[in-house]
Design a protein around this motif. Structure first.
Motif, PDB file in Angstrom:
ATOM      1  N   SER A  14       0.824  -1.209   0.000  1.00  0.00           N
ATOM      2  CA  SER A  14       0.000   0.000   0.000  1.00  0.00           C
ATOM      3  C   SER A  14       0.858   1.259   0.000  1.00  0.00           C
ATOM      4  O   SER A  14       0.603   2.208  -0.749  1.00  0.00           O
ATOM      5  CB  SER A  14      -0.933   0.003   1.216  1.00  0.00           C
ATOM      6  OG  SER A  14      -1.686   1.188   1.278  1.00  0.00           O
ATOM      7  N   ILE A  15       1.902   1.264   0.838  1.00  0.00           N
ATOM      8  CA  ILE A  15       2.782   2.428   0.921  1.00  0.00           C
ATOM      9  C   ILE A  15       3.522   2.633  -0.394  1.00  0.00           C
ATOM     10  O   ILE A  15       3.668   3.759  -0.877  1.00  0.00           O
ATOM     11  CB  ILE A  15       3.771   2.275   2.092  1.00  0.00           C
ATOM     12  CG1 ILE A  15       3.019   2.407   3.418  1.00  0.00           C
ATOM     13  CG2 ILE A  15       4.888   3.316   2.014  1.00  0.00           C
ATOM     14  CD1 ILE A  15       3.877   2.173   4.639  1.00  0.00           C
ATOM     15  N   ARG A  16       3.973   1.531  -1.011  1.00  0.00           N
ATOM     16  CA  ARG A  16       4.657   1.643  -2.309  1.00  0.00           C
ATOM     17  C   ARG A  16       3.705   2.207  -3.365  1.00  0.00           C
ATOM     18  O   ARG A  16       4.099   3.031  -4.198  1.00  0.00           O
ATOM     19  CB  ARG A  16       5.204   0.284  -2.745  1.00  0.00           C
ATOM     20  CG  ARG A  16       6.477  -0.141  -2.010  1.00  0.00           C
ATOM     21  CD  ARG A  16       7.171  -1.273  -2.735  1.00  0.00           C
ATOM     22  NE  ARG A  16       6.373  -2.482  -2.732  1.00  0.00           N
ATOM     23  CZ  ARG A  16       6.441  -3.420  -1.794  1.00  0.00           C
ATOM     24  NH1 ARG A  16       7.260  -3.266  -0.767  1.00  0.00           N
ATOM     25  NH2 ARG A  16       5.693  -4.509  -1.858  1.00  0.00           N
ATOM     26  N   ALA A  17       2.435   1.763  -3.328  1.00  0.00           N
ATOM     27  CA  ALA A  17       1.458   2.251  -4.301  1.00  0.00           C
ATOM     28  C   ALA A  17       1.205   3.742  -4.113  1.00  0.00           C
ATOM     29  O   ALA A  17       1.109   4.494  -5.092  1.00  0.00           O
ATOM     30  CB  ALA A  17       0.146   1.472  -4.164  1.00  0.00           C
ATOM     31  N   VAL A  18       1.102   4.179  -2.860  1.00  0.00           N
ATOM     32  CA  VAL A  18       0.881   5.605  -2.586  1.00  0.00           C
ATOM     33  C   VAL A  18       2.080   6.425  -3.055  1.00  0.00           C
ATOM     34  O   VAL A  18       1.929   7.505  -3.635  1.00  0.00           O
ATOM     35  CB  VAL A  18       0.627   5.833  -1.080  1.00  0.00           C
ATOM     36  CG1 VAL A  18       0.659   7.322  -0.745  1.00  0.00           C
ATOM     37  CG2 VAL A  18      -0.714   5.241  -0.678  1.00  0.00           C
ATOM     38  N   THR A  19       3.282   5.893  -2.827  1.00  0.00           N
ATOM     39  CA  THR A  19       4.498   6.588  -3.258  1.00  0.00           C
ATOM     40  C   THR A  19       4.538   6.715  -4.776  1.00  0.00           C
ATOM     41  O   THR A  19       4.849   7.788  -5.314  1.00  0.00           O
ATOM     42  CB  THR A  19       5.747   5.837  -2.768  1.00  0.00           C
ATOM     43  OG1 THR A  19       5.732   5.785  -1.331  1.00  0.00           O
ATOM     44  CG2 THR A  19       7.017   6.543  -3.227  1.00  0.00           C
ATOM     45  N   ARG A  20       4.197   5.633  -5.461  1.00  0.00           N
ATOM     46  CA  ARG A  20       4.180   5.671  -6.926  1.00  0.00           C
ATOM     47  C   ARG A  20       3.154   6.684  -7.425  1.00  0.00           C
ATOM     48  O   ARG A  20       3.424   7.447  -8.369  1.00  0.00           O
ATOM     49  CB  ARG A  20       3.858   4.279  -7.496  1.00  0.00           C
ATOM     50  CG  ARG A  20       4.998   3.277  -7.403  1.00  0.00           C
ATOM     51  CD  ARG A  20       4.741   2.072  -8.287  1.00  0.00           C
ATOM     52  NE  ARG A  20       3.549   1.347  -7.896  1.00  0.00           N
ATOM     53  CZ  ARG A  20       3.523   0.362  -7.014  1.00  0.00           C
ATOM     54  NH1 ARG A  20       4.641  -0.017  -6.410  1.00  0.00           N
ATOM     55  NH2 ARG A  20       2.395  -0.264  -6.713  1.00  0.00           N
ATOM     56  N   ARG A  21       1.987   6.712  -6.793  1.00  0.00           N
ATOM     57  CA  ARG A  21       0.955   7.650  -7.227  1.00  0.00           C
ATOM     58  C   ARG A  21       1.395   9.092  -6.974  1.00  0.00           C
ATOM     59  O   ARG A  21       1.186   9.967  -7.826  1.00  0.00           O
ATOM     60  CB  ARG A  21      -0.359   7.381  -6.502  1.00  0.00           C
ATOM     61  CG  ARG A  21      -1.509   8.224  -7.043  1.00  0.00           C
ATOM     62  CD  ARG A  21      -2.823   7.937  -6.342  1.00  0.00           C
ATOM     63  NE  ARG A  21      -3.925   8.596  -7.020  1.00  0.00           N
ATOM     64  CZ  ARG A  21      -4.234   9.880  -6.914  1.00  0.00           C
ATOM     65  NH1 ARG A  21      -3.505  10.664  -6.128  1.00  0.00           N
ATOM     66  NH2 ARG A  21      -5.257  10.404  -7.573  1.00  0.00           N
ATOM     67  N   THR A  22       2.003   9.335  -5.827  1.00  0.00           N
ATOM     68  CA  THR A  22       2.470  10.687  -5.504  1.00  0.00           C
ATOM     69  C   THR A  22       3.512  11.158  -6.503  1.00  0.00           C
ATOM     70  O   THR A  22       3.474  12.307  -6.968  1.00  0.00           O
ATOM     71  CB  THR A  22       3.058  10.723  -4.076  1.00  0.00           C
ATOM     72  OG1 THR A  22       2.034  10.348  -3.144  1.00  0.00           O
ATOM     73  CG2 THR A  22       3.558  12.115  -3.718  1.00  0.00           C
ATOM     74  N   GLN A  23       4.446  10.278  -6.847  1.00  0.00           N
ATOM     75  CA  GLN A  23       5.491  10.633  -7.801  1.00  0.00           C
ATOM     76  C   GLN A  23       4.897  10.870  -9.191  1.00  0.00           C
ATOM     77  O   GLN A  23       5.293  11.810  -9.897  1.00  0.00           O
ATOM     78  CB  GLN A  23       6.543   9.528  -7.847  1.00  0.00           C
ATOM     79  CG  GLN A  23       7.350   9.406  -6.553  1.00  0.00           C
ATOM     80  CD  GLN A  23       8.246   8.184  -6.531  1.00  0.00           C
ATOM     81  OE1 GLN A  23       8.054   7.237  -7.295  1.00  0.00           O
ATOM     82  NE2 GLN A  23       9.240   8.189  -5.650  1.00  0.00           N
TER      83      GLN A  23
ATOM     84  N   ILE B  89       2.232   6.374 -16.412  1.00  0.00           N
ATOM     85  CA  ILE B  89       2.338   7.426 -15.399  1.00  0.00           C
ATOM     86  C   ILE B  89       0.995   8.129 -15.236  1.00  0.00           C
ATOM     87  O   ILE B  89       0.551   8.410 -14.115  1.00  0.00           O
ATOM     88  CB  ILE B  89       3.436   8.435 -15.783  1.00  0.00           C
ATOM     89  CG1 ILE B  89       4.810   7.783 -15.638  1.00  0.00           C
ATOM     90  CG2 ILE B  89       3.351   9.698 -14.921  1.00  0.00           C
ATOM     91  CD1 ILE B  89       5.958   8.637 -16.126  1.00  0.00           C
ATOM     92  N   ALA B  90       0.330   8.405 -16.358  1.00  0.00           N
ATOM     93  CA  ALA B  90      -0.959   9.100 -16.312  1.00  0.00           C
ATOM     94  C   ALA B  90      -1.991   8.297 -15.534  1.00  0.00           C
ATOM     95  O   ALA B  90      -2.705   8.834 -14.670  1.00  0.00           O
ATOM     96  CB  ALA B  90      -1.452   9.362 -17.734  1.00  0.00           C
ATOM     97  N   PHE B  91      -2.082   7.009 -15.812  1.00  0.00           N
ATOM     98  CA  PHE B  91      -3.062   6.165 -15.116  1.00  0.00           C
ATOM     99  C   PHE B  91      -2.701   6.017 -13.636  1.00  0.00           C
ATOM    100  O   PHE B  91      -3.582   6.016 -12.776  1.00  0.00           O
ATOM    101  CB  PHE B  91      -3.177   4.804 -15.782  1.00  0.00           C
ATOM    102  CG  PHE B  91      -3.965   4.822 -17.066  1.00  0.00           C
ATOM    103  CD1 PHE B  91      -5.302   5.223 -17.073  1.00  0.00           C
ATOM    104  CD2 PHE B  91      -3.382   4.442 -18.261  1.00  0.00           C
ATOM    105  CE1 PHE B  91      -6.031   5.254 -18.257  1.00  0.00           C
ATOM    106  CE2 PHE B  91      -4.108   4.475 -19.445  1.00  0.00           C
ATOM    107  CZ  PHE B  91      -5.426   4.864 -19.443  1.00  0.00           C
ATOM    108  N   THR B  92      -1.421   5.891 -13.336  1.00  0.00           N
ATOM    109  CA  THR B  92      -0.989   5.787 -11.937  1.00  0.00           C
ATOM    110  C   THR B  92      -1.362   7.043 -11.157  1.00  0.00           C
ATOM    111  O   THR B  92      -1.726   6.992  -9.983  1.00  0.00           O
ATOM    112  CB  THR B  92       0.529   5.548 -11.855  1.00  0.00           C
ATOM    113  OG1 THR B  92       0.857   4.327 -12.516  1.00  0.00           O
ATOM    114  CG2 THR B  92       0.999   5.464 -10.410  1.00  0.00           C
TER     115      THR B  92
END
Length: 206
Positions: A126-135, A196-199
Motif C-alpha cells: 500500500s505504501i509503495r502504491a501511494v508513493t508511486r501515485r504521488t510521484q 504514469i498518467a493512469f498511476t
C-alpha cells in the motif's frame, strides 16, 4: 534490519499485556499498547507506519470510529480487528472501512502471527502504491494545460491529426507538445507516459 511496529488498541489491560508479551518475543518488532481508541488517535500521525491490532468495543471512540478517523492516513496502518464472540457482522463492517483481517478473541497465537505478517506485507504494498501515485501525480502536475490535453488525447487513442483537430491547433504543434510532455515525464515511449498518467489517476474525458 528494519524494525517493524505493532500497535495494540484495547481497553482490556490483560489482553494488551498478553499480546505485548507474546509479540515482543518476535524479532524486529516494536510493540506499543493503547488503552483506548482516543489515545491511539491522538498519537497516530506521529507514529511510524505499522500493524494495528484493534479492539471493536471500547469506551469513547469505538474500533469502527477509529477506522473512520484513520481514513485520511489509512495506508499507514494495516489493521487486524480483534472481536468478541458474535461480533462477526461488526468485523465485516470494519473490513469495509479498510481493516485487513479480523480475529475472534481469544485468538490462536499462530493465526495471529500469520495475520500480522500478511498485514505487514499488505501495508508495504500500500505504501509503495501511494508513493508511486504521488510521484506520478507530481510529474503530471508539471505539465501545462495544453500538454495535458494532448496527453489525454493520446490516452483516448487519438492520432496527432485528430488531437490537433479537437484542440484547434496544427498537427505540428501537437508533435511539439507531445515531445515536451514526454520530456517532462522523463519517458521514452508512449506506453510509459500512459502508465504514469493512469498511476496518477488521470483518465480520458467522458
Amino acid at each position: 534490519m528494519t524494525k517493524r511496529y505493532i500497535y495494540i488498541v484495547d481497553d482490556d489491560v490483560s489482553v494488551r499485556v498478553s499480546l505485548i508479551h507474546l509479540l515482543s518475543m518476535l524479532p524486529r518488532l516494536a510493540v506499543l499498547g493503547f488503552a483506548s481508541g482516543d489515545e491511539f488517535l491522538a498519537a497516530a500521525r506521529q507514529l511510524e507506519p505499522g500493524c494495528l491490532l484493534l479492539d471493536l468495543h471500547m469506551p469513547g471512540t469505538s474500533g469502527l470510529g477509529v477506522l473512520n478517523a484513520l481514513a485520511p492516513i489509512a495506508e499507514r496502518f494495516a489493521t487486524v480487528v480483534l472481536t468478541g464472540e458474535g461480533d462477526v457482522s461488526m468485523a465485516v463492517q470494519a473490513m469495509k472501512l479498510g481493516a485487513f483481517d479480523f480475529l475472534e478473541k481469544p485468538c490462536n497465537h499462530v493465526r495471529l502471527i500469520e495475520a500480522i505478517e500478511l498485514a505487514f506485507t499488505r501495508q508495504s504494498e500500500s505504501i509503495r502504491a501511494v508513493t508511486r501515485r504521488t510521484q506520478a501525480l507530481a510529474k503530471i502536475n508539471s505539465l501545462s494545460l495544453r500538454e495535458r490535453d494532448v496527453l489525454i488525447g493520446l490516452m483516448e487513442g487519438h492520432s496527432n491529426k485528430v488531437i490537433a483537430h479537437d484542440l484547434g491547433i496544427s498537427p505540428r504543434t501537437v508533435e511539439i507538445y507531445r515531445a515536451k510532455l514526454m520530456e517532462k515525464l522523463n519517458v521514452r515511449s508512449l506506453s510509459e507516459a500512459l502508465g504514469i498518467a493512469f498511476t496518477a489517476g488521470l483518465y480520458p474525458k467522458g
